[in-house]
Design a protein around this motif. Sequence first.
Motif, PDB file in Angstrom:
ATOM      1  N   MET A  31       0.837  -1.189   0.000  1.00 56.55           N
ATOM      2  CA  MET A  31       0.000   0.000   0.000  1.00 56.55           C
ATOM      3  C   MET A  31       0.878   1.248   0.000  1.00 56.55           C
ATOM      4  O   MET A  31       1.837   1.343   0.760  1.00 56.55           O
ATOM      5  N   TYR A  35       0.420  -2.235   8.506  1.00 58.21           N
ATOM      6  CA  TYR A  35      -0.241  -1.028   8.016  1.00 58.21           C
ATOM      7  C   TYR A  35      -1.155  -0.479   9.113  1.00 58.21           C
ATOM      8  O   TYR A  35      -2.227  -1.010   9.356  1.00 58.21           O
ATOM      9  N   PHE A  37      -5.935   0.016   5.297  1.00 57.72           N
ATOM     10  CA  PHE A  37      -5.497  -1.276   4.767  1.00 57.72           C
ATOM     11  C   PHE A  37      -6.596  -2.330   4.935  1.00 57.72           C
ATOM     12  O   PHE A  37      -6.916  -3.050   3.990  1.00 57.72           O
TER      13      PHE A  37
END
Length: 116
Positions: free
Chosen positions: A31, A94, A99
């Motif tokens: 990400m 994350y 996420f």
Amino acid sequence: MENQENIDRMTTLSQVMQKLQQRGIHREFRMNESCEMQLENSEKNYKPSDLTILKTYRFEGDSNPADNVVLYVLKDTTGNIGMIIDSYGAESNYPGEDFDKFLRDIPVEESEEYNF
């Protein structure tokens, strides 16, 4: 009695990753700051609708909750296959909810091909 069906099943993250690498799957989706996924060594940004989860593996540490890891095998709309590796629970890779929301929005089509 031991379950004969599961004798040869992969039981560790490293075993599964090795098997995936043997099949040419070694790139990770990660990400970015815009809360989109990028495939390693690629500039393309993915939204959840651009990906499909093919398999989910969960690994739990025997004594340390920090050892809890999940590995997702994903495919993009052009056929590229990669993985996401994330510690889950309090030690997620994350932080925040972006996420988790992203993952929940990815369609899932479990593939028998990845039952090791």
